[in-house]
Design a protein around this motif. Structure first.
Motif, PDB file in Angstrom:
ATOM      1  N   GLY A   1      53.871  48.271  37.063  1.00 51.46           N
ATOM      2  CA  GLY A   1      54.482  49.106  36.194  1.00 51.46           C
ATOM      3  C   GLY A   1      54.554  48.816  34.704  1.00 51.46           C
ATOM      4  N   SER A   2      54.070  47.587  34.534  1.00 55.82           N
ATOM      5  CA  SER A   2      54.419  47.016  33.006  1.00 55.82           C
ATOM      6  C   SER A   2      53.457  47.948  32.083  1.00 55.82           C
ATOM      7  CB  SER A   2      53.792  45.463  33.057  1.00 55.82           C
ATOM      8  OG  SER A   2      52.485  45.396  33.646  1.00 55.82           O
ATOM      9  N   PHE A   3      52.332  48.356  32.535  1.00 54.99           N
ATOM     10  CA  PHE A   3      51.549  49.447  31.720  1.00 54.99           C
ATOM     11  C   PHE A   3      51.251  50.563  32.692  1.00 54.99           C
ATOM     12  CE2 PHE A   3      51.629  45.785  29.004  1.00 54.99           C
ATOM     13  CZ  PHE A   3      51.777  46.218  27.704  1.00 54.99           C
ATOM     14  N   GLY A   4      50.830  51.576  32.179  1.00 54.93           N
ATOM     15  CA  GLY A   4      50.662  52.793  32.917  1.00 54.93           C
ATOM     16  C   GLY A   4      49.024  52.854  33.476  1.00 54.93           C
ATOM     17  N   ASP A   5      48.222  51.933  32.861  1.00 49.30           N
ATOM     18  CA  ASP A   5      46.719  52.176  33.357  1.00 49.30           C
ATOM     19  C   ASP A   5      46.108  50.841  33.874  1.00 49.30           C
ATOM     20  OD1 ASP A   5      47.020  50.486  31.094  1.00 49.30           O
ATOM     21  OD2 ASP A   5      45.386  51.507  30.011  1.00 49.30           O
ATOM     22  N   LEU A   6      47.101  50.197  34.553  1.00 48.68           N
ATOM     23  CA  LEU A   6      46.414  48.879  35.216  1.00 48.68           C
ATOM     24  C   LEU A   6      45.764  49.317  36.488  1.00 48.68           C
ATOM     25  CD1 LEU A   6      49.421  46.428  35.141  1.00 48.68           C
ATOM     26  CD2 LEU A   6      47.798  46.786  33.318  1.00 48.68           C
ATOM     27  N   LEU A   7      45.567  50.302  36.921  1.00 43.00           N
ATOM     28  CA  LEU A   7      44.671  50.756  38.173  1.00 43.00           C
ATOM     29  C   LEU A   7      43.910  51.827  37.881  1.00 43.00           C
ATOM     30  CD1 LEU A   7      47.277  50.445  40.928  1.00 43.00           C
ATOM     31  CD2 LEU A   7      45.447  48.957  40.370  1.00 43.00           C
ATOM     32  N   THR A   8      43.929  51.971  36.492  1.00 45.78           N
ATOM     33  CA  THR A   8      42.802  53.090  36.298  1.00 45.78           C
ATOM     34  C   THR A   8      41.754  52.564  34.953  1.00 45.78           C
ATOM     35  OG1 THR A   8      44.383  54.090  34.515  1.00 45.78           O
ATOM     36  CG2 THR A   8      44.155  55.245  36.886  1.00 45.78           C
ATOM     37  N   ASN A   9      42.267  51.579  34.218  1.00 44.06           N
ATOM     38  CA  ASN A   9      41.275  50.936  33.263  1.00 44.06           C
ATOM     39  C   ASN A   9      41.123  49.476  33.394  1.00 44.06           C
ATOM     40  OD1 ASN A   9      40.642  49.771  30.627  1.00 44.06           O
ATOM     41  ND2 ASN A   9      41.240  51.727  29.681  1.00 44.06           N
ATOM     42  N   ALA A  10      39.631  49.370  33.541  1.00 43.67           N
ATOM     43  CA  ALA A  10      39.222  47.875  34.057  1.00 43.67           C
ATOM     44  C   ALA A  10      39.739  46.899  33.068  1.00 43.67           C
ATOM     45  CB  ALA A  10      37.848  47.900  34.200  1.00 43.67           C
ATOM     46  N   ASP A  11      39.842  47.459  31.727  1.00 40.74           N
ATOM     47  CA  ASP A  11      40.155  46.325  30.533  1.00 40.74           C
ATOM     48  C   ASP A  11      41.605  46.125  30.662  1.00 40.74           C
ATOM     49  OD1 ASP A  11      37.556  46.383  29.742  1.00 40.74           O
ATOM     50  OD2 ASP A  11      37.718  47.852  28.376  1.00 40.74           O
ATOM     51  N   SER A  12      42.656  46.704  30.768  1.00 41.54           N
ATOM     52  CA  SER A  12      43.826  46.606  30.976  1.00 41.54           C
ATOM     53  C   SER A  12      44.084  45.803  32.156  1.00 41.54           C
ATOM     54  CB  SER A  12      44.473  48.172  31.137  1.00 41.54           C
ATOM     55  OG  SER A  12      44.346  48.993  30.000  1.00 41.54           O
ATOM     56  N   ASN A  13      43.447  46.278  33.239  1.00 42.49           N
ATOM     57  CA  ASN A  13      43.622  45.337  34.521  1.00 42.49           C
ATOM     58  C   ASN A  13      43.271  43.985  33.998  1.00 42.49           C
ATOM     59  OD1 ASN A  13      42.823  44.275  37.273  1.00 42.49           O
ATOM     60  ND2 ASN A  13      44.017  46.084  37.732  1.00 42.49           N
ATOM     61  N   ARG A  14      42.148  43.581  33.463  1.00 40.97           N
ATOM     62  CA  ARG A  14      41.810  42.346  33.271  1.00 40.97           C
ATOM     63  C   ARG A  14      42.837  41.673  32.459  1.00 40.97           C
ATOM     64  NH1 ARG A  14      37.117  43.416  30.875  1.00 40.97           N
ATOM     65  NH2 ARG A  14      36.473  44.443  32.747  1.00 40.97           N
ATOM     66  N   LEU A  15      43.693  42.253  31.613  1.00 37.44           N
ATOM     67  CA  LEU A  15      44.464  41.579  30.594  1.00 37.44           C
ATOM     68  C   LEU A  15      45.662  41.287  31.503  1.00 37.44           C
ATOM     69  CD1 LEU A  15      44.239  43.894  27.728  1.00 37.44           C
ATOM     70  CD2 LEU A  15      43.867  41.691  27.619  1.00 37.44           C
ATOM     71  N   ALA A  16      45.917  42.078  32.578  1.00 39.35           N
ATOM     72  CA  ALA A  16      47.171  41.942  33.511  1.00 39.35           C
ATOM     73  C   ALA A  16      46.862  40.720  34.353  1.00 39.35           C
ATOM     74  CB  ALA A  16      47.744  42.996  34.119  1.00 39.35           C
ATOM     75  N   ALA A  17      45.538  40.812  35.059  1.00 40.70           N
ATOM     76  CA  ALA A  17      44.996  39.854  35.808  1.00 40.70           C
ATOM     77  C   ALA A  17      45.231  38.379  35.379  1.00 40.70           C
ATOM     78  CB  ALA A  17      43.683  40.066  36.245  1.00 40.70           C
ATOM     79  N   ASP A  18      44.596  38.317  33.891  1.00 40.23           N
ATOM     80  CA  ASP A  18      44.444  37.390  33.276  1.00 40.23           C
ATOM     81  C   ASP A  18      45.765  36.622  33.305  1.00 40.23           C
ATOM     82  OD1 ASP A  18      41.921  37.011  32.897  1.00 40.23           O
ATOM     83  OD2 ASP A  18      41.996  37.781  30.793  1.00 40.23           O
ATOM     84  N   PHE A  19      46.990  37.289  32.775  1.00 41.18           N
ATOM     85  CA  PHE A  19      48.352  36.905  32.865  1.00 41.18           C
ATOM     86  C   PHE A  19      48.731  36.248  34.376  1.00 41.18           C
ATOM     87  CE2 PHE A  19      52.833  37.400  33.678  1.00 41.18           C
ATOM     88  CZ  PHE A  19      53.325  36.966  32.639  1.00 41.18           C
ATOM     89  N   VAL A  20      48.457  36.794  35.350  1.00 42.85           N
ATOM     90  CA  VAL A  20      48.961  36.109  36.437  1.00 42.85           C
ATOM     91  C   VAL A  20      48.023  34.972  36.669  1.00 42.85           C
ATOM     92  CG1 VAL A  20      48.999  36.419  39.239  1.00 42.85           C
ATOM     93  CG2 VAL A  20      49.310  38.569  37.344  1.00 42.85           C
ATOM     94  N   ARG A  21      46.586  34.933  36.348  1.00 40.12           N
ATOM     95  CA  ARG A  21      46.026  33.852  36.631  1.00 40.12           C
ATOM     96  C   ARG A  21      46.434  32.605  35.790  1.00 40.12           C
ATOM     97  NH1 ARG A  21      40.946  37.336  35.050  1.00 40.12           N
ATOM     98  NH2 ARG A  21      40.431  38.224  37.180  1.00 40.12           N
ATOM     99  N   GLY A  22      47.007  33.063  34.591  1.00 35.47           N
ATOM    100  CA  GLY A  22      47.511  31.932  33.769  1.00 35.47           C
ATOM    101  C   GLY A  22      48.756  31.347  34.570  1.00 35.47           C
ATOM    102  N   LYS A  23      49.559  32.213  35.035  1.00 33.81           N
ATOM    103  CA  LYS A  23      50.756  31.543  35.854  1.00 33.81           C
ATOM    104  C   LYS A  23      50.385  30.584  37.012  1.00 33.81           C
ATOM    105  CE  LYS A  23      54.368  33.885  34.043  1.00 33.81           C
ATOM    106  NZ  LYS A  23      55.397  33.119  33.283  1.00 33.81           N
ATOM    107  N   ILE A  24      49.288  31.052  37.769  1.00 35.84           N
ATOM    108  CA  ILE A  24      48.619  30.300  38.861  1.00 35.84           C
ATOM    109  C   ILE A  24      48.311  28.429  38.281  1.00 35.84           C
ATOM    110  CG2 ILE A  24      47.017  29.742  40.418  1.00 35.84           C
ATOM    111  CD1 ILE A  24      46.773  33.059  40.619  1.00 35.84           C
ATOM    112  N   ALA A  25      47.592  28.726  37.242  1.00 36.27           N
ATOM    113  CA  ALA A  25      47.649  27.431  36.518  1.00 36.27           C
ATOM    114  C   ALA A  25      48.813  26.713  36.226  1.00 36.27           C
ATOM    115  CB  ALA A  25      46.593  27.815  35.234  1.00 36.27           C
ATOM    116  N   GLU A  26      49.816  27.544  35.529  1.00 35.30           N
ATOM    117  CA  GLU A  26      51.035  26.601  35.152  1.00 35.30           C
ATOM    118  C   GLU A  26      51.373  26.236  36.548  1.00 35.30           C
ATOM    119  OE1 GLU A  26      53.939  29.289  33.291  1.00 35.30           O
ATOM    120  OE2 GLU A  26      52.260  29.926  31.830  1.00 35.30           O
TER     121      GLU A  26
END
Ligand code: NAP
Length: 550
Positions: A298-323
């Motif tokens: 729910g951080s943004f409204g289009d994470l499941l409808t816009n591939a570019d928005s989704n990628r930004l959120a996915a990158d954030f989680v990927r960053g957490k995994i690396a941390e």
């Protein structure tokens, strides 16, 4: 609920069900079966629920693997039909663990005196519709014998995730160690102390099991085919002030939840991730990561409808995994490359930390090769044998259709449900399938079910079915099934809705891709609770439009 949902009629004497054993056979005594029984009694109908397990609770009876926990907040993952119940019950944690949820189911069975109509350790193996008499005959296996129970209605409360998937691996029969499936965990606790344990599967069940087994086992080897995104839940004791605030106006929370596609009331923004500045986007992702759980989406409204928005959120989680994960090679293997939330988002606070332990290792089946075969003492991947004393299958379920199709159901002219659904399930609103009169499904294919707070969906479905049966009986009618046109139009709507979501773009159990040979169609309705409820209510307001009643 529209007014035409009349639950007060008829009295049993008015019904024409004298020639059957019971008016309604209910299959399953999980959360759906329990509430269905309660509502059927309210209608004055006789009903019997048959349950394979030796206790009530369904999913929460079977999935008793270590670490099993619901990732919808307990204050919302609970019945709302009885205000006394929701006021009296107190959850100990924000997200309840399986034993507490099972205790809750048992409490509901006792509180509403449901057990006298439940027959445990009884599996409905088959059900046959006789079109001449309008009677269902269910074959019930109990204590080594099969008996037939006849009824006017058959209501399938079999759950969406209750047909376990245990892939067949070459040589498995030779394996001398012990083996378990998360979906059929033994009732007695399993002691893995000092053992070499392997776990296959890293979906929600595997992700919850892994940190617990790692605590106990001598060594845990995780066999991962597809890495999943895992967000923390920050679970803890339920804050008494929060509980009191909700209980002061529980209806407010329940009503708010119904306005959300997921039926879950969590903070939810409607703006696009693409419209935020880099700083604002990062701040928002951190805020929702801190909030915890499925609400991250729910951080943004289009994470499941816009591939570019989704990628930004996915990158954030990927960053957490690396941390979090200290070994960069392990972190890389744990990092998903698919759409965030396409496979169901997983929730656990310490999953990634588990891989920093010396006694946990990760085998990446995508790069090291698929599981080749079992031996007497372990399993082989890429020519390497991994010695194991025990193996855990966290390999999921034949979701949404498997639990229906494992019962040999035959309808008009002997057509089986399995035959009808060969190219994919077909229902009207998830409730019924043409050719199977008087058979209802709770959270069936084509309903939001698994994409929602399933307890809310169960109640909405059951209130609708109850209203429908009440109306049928009030009119002195005895048969209902969908019009084929209405059913086809609903299947089209289910497909249209799926096409608008990124969730339909990957292999998952939502679209049958986890089971070899299963048709690839998106099974649940992804249009959300508000639109689905509107469609259900519209059918009622228009005199059960789309259904043939006679
Ligand atoms: P799942 O999500 O289907 O995960 C099954 C796992 O097994 C996947 O990692 C899958 O890999 C792997 N797998 C399957 N066949 C395999 C094979 N032949 N070789 C290697 N790996 C294989 O099942 P689940 O974890 O039981 O979860 C099912 C659903 O139950 C969840 O999505 C959720 O809706 C519900 N659930 C909820 C909770 C909760 O509330 N917290 C907890 C548990 C379950 P691939 O991904 O590559 O197929």
């Amino acid at each position: 609920m529209p007014d035409s949902h009349d639950r007060s009629l008829p009295s049993p004497e008015n019904t024409h069900f004298k020639s059957v054993d019971v008016d309604v056979v209910v299959v399953g005594a999980g959360f759906a079966g329990l509430f269905m029984l309660h509502r059927l009694r309210g209608l004055g109908l006789t009903a019997r629920a048959f349950e394979t397990g030796d206790g009530v609770g369904g999913t929460w009876y079977w999935n008793r693997y270590p670490g099993a926990r619901c990732d919808v907040e307990s204050m919302q993952y609970s019945y709302q039909f009885s205000d006394d119940l929701q006021q009296d019950w107190s959850w100990s944690e924000k997200f309840a663990a399986q034993p507490e949820i099972l205790t809750y189911a048992e409490h509901v069975a006792d509180r509403f005196d449901l057990r006298r109509d439940i027959q445990l350790e009884s599996r409905v193996a088959a059900a046959h519709w006789d079109d001449a008499t309008g009677i269902w005959s269910a074959s019930v296996e109990h204590d080594g014998r099969t008996s037939t129970v006849t009824s006017k209605f058959l209501i399938l409360c079999v759950g969406c995730l209750s047909a376990a998937n245990r892939p067949s691996f070459a040589g498995f029969e030779r394996f001398q160690g012990s083996h378990y499936h998360t979906g059929y965990w033994p009732k007695d606790p399993v002691d893995f102390t000092g053992l070499k344990v392997g776990i296959i599967g890293t979906g929600s069940s595997g992700i919850q099991t892994i940190p617990h087994v790692a605590e106990q086992a001598g060594h845990l080897t995780v066999f991962q085919r597809t890495p999943n995104y895992v967000v923390p839940d920050w679970n803890g004791p339920l804050d008494p002030a929060y509980e009191a605030e909700i209980k002061a106006d529980y209806q407010d929370l329940r009503s708010n939840a119904k306005t959300r596609p997921s039926g879950i009331w969590v903070p939810f923004n409607t703006d696009s991730a693409l419209d935020a500045s880099d700083e604002e986007r990062q701040r928002r992702f951190e805020e929702f990561w801190g909030y915890g759980g499925l609400g991250f989406m729910g951080s943004f409204g289009d994470l499941l409808t816009n591939a570019d928005s989704n990628r930004l959120a996915a990158d954030f989680v990927r960053g957490k995994i690396a941390e979090i994960v200290s070994d960069p090679d392990v972190a890389r293997k744990l990092t998903p490359d698919n759409v965030l939330g396409c496979k169901r988002l997983c929730v656990h606070a310490t999953y990634y930390q588990t891989f920093n332990r010396d006694d946990v290792s990760l085998v990446d089946l995508r790069t090291e090769g698929a599981i080749e075969h079992f031996t007497e003492t372990g399993l082989v991947v890429g020519g390497v044998e991994y010695p194991l004393d025990a193996v855990i299958f966290a390999t999921g379920f034949d979701a949404m259709t498997g639990s229906f199709e494992k019962i040999a159901i035959s309808g008009v002219e002997g057509q089986t449900l399995k035959q009808k659904w060969e190219a994919g399930p077909s229902t009207y609103l998830g409730f019924q399938s043409a050719g199977f009169p008087n058979m209802f499904m709770v959270t069936g294919p084509g309903s939001p079910s698994v994409l929602s707070n399933v307890l809310l969906s169960i109640e909405q479905n059951i209130e609708w079915i109850t209203g429908c049966l009440g109306t049928l009986l009030q009119k002195g009618q005895s048969r209902i099934e969908p019009e084929i046109d209405a059913e086809e139009a609903w299947v089209e709507e289910v497909n249209r809705a799926a096409g608008g979501s990124l969730r339909s773009t990957c292999s998952s159990w939502y679209n049958g891709a986890n089971i070899p040979g299963k048709p690839l169609v998106f099974i649940p309705y992804i249009g959300g609770i508000p639109d689905y409820t509107k469609a259900c209510d519209a059918a009622v307001e228009n005199g059960y439009a789309g259904f043939k009643m006679r």
